[in-house]
Design an enzyme around this catalytic site. Sequence first.
Site, short mmCIF file in Angstrom:
data_model
loop_
_atom_site.label_atom_id
_atom_site.label_comp_id
_atom_site.label_asym_id
_atom_site.label_seq_id
_atom_site.Cartn_x
_atom_site.Cartn_y
_atom_site.Cartn_z
N GLU A 163 46.32 25.44 -9.26
CA GLU A 163 46.07 25.85 -10.65
C GLU A 163 47.39 26.17 -11.37
O GLU A 163 47.56 25.84 -12.54
CB GLU A 163 45.12 27.05 -10.68
CG GLU A 163 43.71 26.64 -10.24
CD GLU A 163 42.79 27.82 -10.05
OE1 GLU A 163 43.09 28.68 -9.19
OE2 GLU A 163 41.77 27.90 -10.75
N GLY A 174 44.69 28.61 -6.17
CA GLY A 174 45.54 29.10 -7.27
C GLY A 174 46.87 28.38 -7.31
O GLY A 174 47.49 28.26 -8.38
N ALA A 186 45.72 31.90 -4.16
CA ALA A 186 45.75 33.35 -4.41
C ALA A 186 45.76 34.06 -3.07
O ALA A 186 45.30 33.52 -2.07
CB ALA A 186 44.51 33.73 -5.20
N GLU A 242 38.52 26.62 -2.72
CA GLU A 242 37.88 27.92 -2.93
C GLU A 242 36.46 28.00 -2.37
O GLU A 242 36.04 29.05 -1.88
CB GLU A 242 37.85 28.26 -4.43
CG GLU A 242 39.20 28.69 -5.01
CD GLU A 242 40.07 27.53 -5.50
OE1 GLU A 242 39.79 26.38 -5.13
OE2 GLU A 242 41.03 27.80 -6.24
C1 3H9 Z 1 42.30 31.07 -4.71
O1 3H9 Z 1 43.38 30.54 -4.78
C2 3H9 Z 1 41.53 31.52 -5.90
C3 3H9 Z 1 42.06 31.09 -7.23
O2 3H9 Z 1 41.39 29.94 -7.67
C4 3H9 Z 1 41.74 32.12 -8.30
C5 3H9 Z 1 42.57 33.28 -8.49
C6 3H9 Z 1 42.19 34.12 -9.66
N1 3H9 Z 1 46.15 34.38 1.25
O3 3H9 Z 1 46.30 29.24 8.33
P1 3H9 Z 1 47.61 29.66 8.91
C7 3H9 Z 1 47.96 33.57 5.97
S1 3H9 Z 1 41.57 31.39 -3.21
C8 3H9 Z 1 46.55 35.26 2.17
O4 3H9 Z 1 47.60 30.20 10.29
P2 3H9 Z 1 48.53 26.94 8.87
C9 3H9 Z 1 47.06 33.46 7.18
O5 3H9 Z 1 46.12 34.50 7.21
C10 3H9 Z 1 42.72 30.76 -2.01
N2 3H9 Z 1 46.99 34.89 3.39
O6 3H9 Z 1 48.71 28.52 8.80
C11 3H9 Z 1 48.07 33.55 8.30
O7 3H9 Z 1 48.40 34.92 8.48
P3 3H9 Z 1 48.78 35.49 9.93
C12 3H9 Z 1 42.65 29.28 -1.89
C13 3H9 Z 1 47.01 33.59 3.67
O8 3H9 Z 1 49.88 26.39 8.77
C14 3H9 Z 1 49.31 32.84 7.73
O9 3H9 Z 1 49.13 32.86 6.32
N3 3H9 Z 1 43.50 28.83 -0.82
C15 3H9 Z 1 46.60 32.63 2.76
O10 3H9 Z 1 47.65 26.56 10.01
C16 3H9 Z 1 49.44 31.40 8.18
O11 3H9 Z 1 48.21 30.73 7.91
C17 3H9 Z 1 43.06 28.61 0.44
O12 3H9 Z 1 41.90 28.77 0.71
C18 3H9 Z 1 46.16 33.06 1.48
N4 3H9 Z 1 45.77 32.20 0.52
O13 3H9 Z 1 47.71 26.55 7.56
C19 3H9 Z 1 44.06 28.17 1.44
N5 3H9 Z 1 46.73 31.40 3.32
O14 3H9 Z 1 49.97 34.71 10.37
C20 3H9 Z 1 44.06 29.07 2.65
C21 3H9 Z 1 47.22 31.62 4.55
O15 3H9 Z 1 48.99 36.93 9.69
N6 3H9 Z 1 45.04 28.76 3.62
N7 3H9 Z 1 47.39 32.93 4.78
O16 3H9 Z 1 47.57 35.21 10.80
C22 3H9 Z 1 45.01 27.68 4.44
O17 3H9 Z 1 44.13 26.85 4.33
C23 3H9 Z 1 46.04 27.55 5.49
O18 3H9 Z 1 46.60 28.83 5.69
C24 3H9 Z 1 47.19 26.57 5.19
C25 3H9 Z 1 48.27 26.71 6.30
C26 3H9 Z 1 46.62 25.15 5.21
C27 3H9 Z 1 47.80 26.86 3.87
#
Ligand code: 3H9
Length: 707
Positions: free
Chosen positions: A112, A109, A63, A132
């Site tokens: 999911e 998400g 999400a 999460e």
């Molecule tokens: C969820 O899903 C809840 C659901 O269960 C329920 C819903 C009802 N959202 O980390 P990076 C941005 S909770 C918004 O540098 P990498 C990040 O800020 C979510 N933005 O890249 C960055 O922006 P900027 C559960 C996001 O290659 C850019 O993308 N998911 C999100 O080193 C690049 O990110 C997580 O917790 C996001 N979800 O790593 C996963 N994700 O360039 C969170 C990233 O402006 N994400 N951004 O600074 C990660 O763990 C890493 O970003 C990922 C890529 C491994 C995906």
Amino acid sequence: MADLVRYELKDRVAVLTIDNPPVNALAPAVWEQIDQAVARGVADAGADAMVLIGAGTTFIAGADIKIFDALKTREDSMSRSAGTHALLKRVEDAGKPLVAAIHGNALGGGLEVAQACHFRVASKDAKVGQPEVMLGIIPGAGGTQRLLRLCGAKMALAMCTDGKPVAAPKALAAGIIDQIVEGDLLTGAIAFATMKAAARQIRKTRDLQIKPEDVSGGMATCEAVRVALGKTARGAHAPFVAVDAIQAALTHSFDEGSIRERELFAGCVVSIESKALRHMFFAEREVAKVPDIPKDTPTREITRAAVVGAGTMGGGIAMNYANAGIPVLLKEVDQAALDRGMATIRKNYEVTMSKGKMTAEQLQRTLALITPQITYDGFDRVDIVTEAVFENMDLKKATFKELGAVTRPDCILASNSSTLDIDQFAQASGRPPQVLGHHYFSPANVMKLLEMVRGRETSKEVIATSLKLSKKLNKVGVVVGNCFGFVANRMLAYYMREAYLLLEEGASVPQIDKVLTDFGLPVGPYGMQDIAGIDVGARIRQYLASIGKTRAEGPQSAIPDRLFAMGRYGQKTGAGWYKYAAPGSRDRTPDPVIEQMADEEAAKRGVKRRPVADEEILARIMTALANEGARVLEEHYATRASDIDVIYCYGFGYPRLRGGPMFYAETVGLATVLSRVKEYRARFGDYWEPAPLLEKLVAANKSSFEG
Ligand code: 3H9
């Protein structure tokens, strides 16, 4: 509305491509368009099946984390979660086979959504996860209910409580995905979908039976996980809530379990824990962005390094380079000191090996990258030198003068000083643009923070190269300005001042340390000093006294210098603020000598010792940190308040669950912090002076340091 989910037909399969760069996060419009695209595929007479795939480098990273800030109440969160539950149920009810094709990451998400598809295929290097809890929440789109049905309680509990992603082969073995595609993912997914269409096969995850072993033993598994979390998830709430949600899946129908998940999710979203962890998620990513250093600033490759000084810090810094595969020269002034330094490095690696984190062969290979020497031989071939000699201005200036002479003109010269003026070293070296601070935190091979101190003339290229290098060294690099103590230690001086004064006023060393460890720090102020060395602080105070300065405004406790004079340097000498079983031992006991000194020093200052409540200890120490942090910010030594939070979390183990000292101050309330400063000024004296920024923000009714 932007085309966030593209629709096209290929070989009678509708291909739905999510295209929301950079990570295909599920912004509300993406959810909506997935829903619409699936409905279109179902209605499309030209499509027998559907494939849902991500554009770019990943499937879906979850999400959109930013939207959680808009969910102000439990009711908001409940309704958001209910909306996604209903949406995914519609997706799952699609009357044609729907296949998720996963590359990169399917997280939160994202996983999911994939679970609501009828089948999942993935490329070999894909990862799936429910991270999460790292954001202080639990899966809120049915993840706790569907995952359990796919892979069983044990694995679902592990994934939802530790948040770590699982590689595709393991996910395949566990039943989370159905096939690994070798070669082109879309081609493989279309073939898989076509096969399922031919067999008229649709499998709804929500209809899968709970595994027999979970029917009989699931509750016990949940209980065992709760007990284990008691040790590993200290202070955190979300992992326990994740267990509750999975337990609900074991004991309720899918629909009832989903309602329970929604309620639990909603409680988490509005918690301080989640707000703090979400703040840290973005803070950690913002910190790498330095306003006047654009992304395309030229950088240089660092292929060879050198470190001057093989003491505790120098040795740890050399290990960082070796761990990153970069050959490093390690120079000391004499053979005996060099041998001691190398013996410590070897011992550290042997400890790592004994924990099974390194093989004997890796140990030899890594050690071989460190070349011990007592000359400057080879310094003309390195790309960076880190100076890690004693914290003494004259010695450091002399070292920089030598380094200016023995290295190439384009070699970066970094100082590991923890406090001193980088510009003076820069002048001594004869080439200021190449000089900056690389302040590591003890133990340098463990702590993730690298404070990068920008001198008056440090070139942008040198900073950009350092930022890139910090990633290679597995550090979090934070660029800060050049004031005494930089950001971390400048603020720490105020933290320690309060700890000393609280002791003299009547609190005890163990009490103060316990308040801070109960708050979530790995070690309290006194325990930390015993590890870092009381001699280090004493030498800094001696230097400051020589130039007529003190580290922090306010009364200076004499106890640390008395301990230094007694040779009580901390753990390494077997005594400091605590007594230790032996020099180097961690086995400590409180020492009545300290109480006696506190009585004496309090009497000298006319302070009547009194019982001090734990709440006062925490409030004073945290207020001192935030007030000085506000000054640092206003004087532009830190780019953002969140950079300070990153510094404290990675340099001192400040609990991420609290979001760092500046975020914590915001959760306490800036007005409360200011009123505390004023209260302390009235009680203790004018050295408690409100930071002008704090006053301005409160006057403007702002709730955040960012205005
Ligand atoms: C969820 O899903 C809840 C659901 O269960 C329920 C819903 C009802 N959202 O980390 P990076 C941005 S909770 C918004 O540098 P990498 C990040 O800020 C979510 N933005 O890249 C960055 O922006 P900027 C559960 C996001 O290659 C850019 O993308 N998911 C999100 O080193 C690049 O990110 C997580 O917790 C996001 N979800 O790593 C996963 N994700 O360039 C969170 C990233 O402006 N994400 N951004 O600074 C990660 O763990 C890493 O970003 C990922 C890529 C491994 C995906």
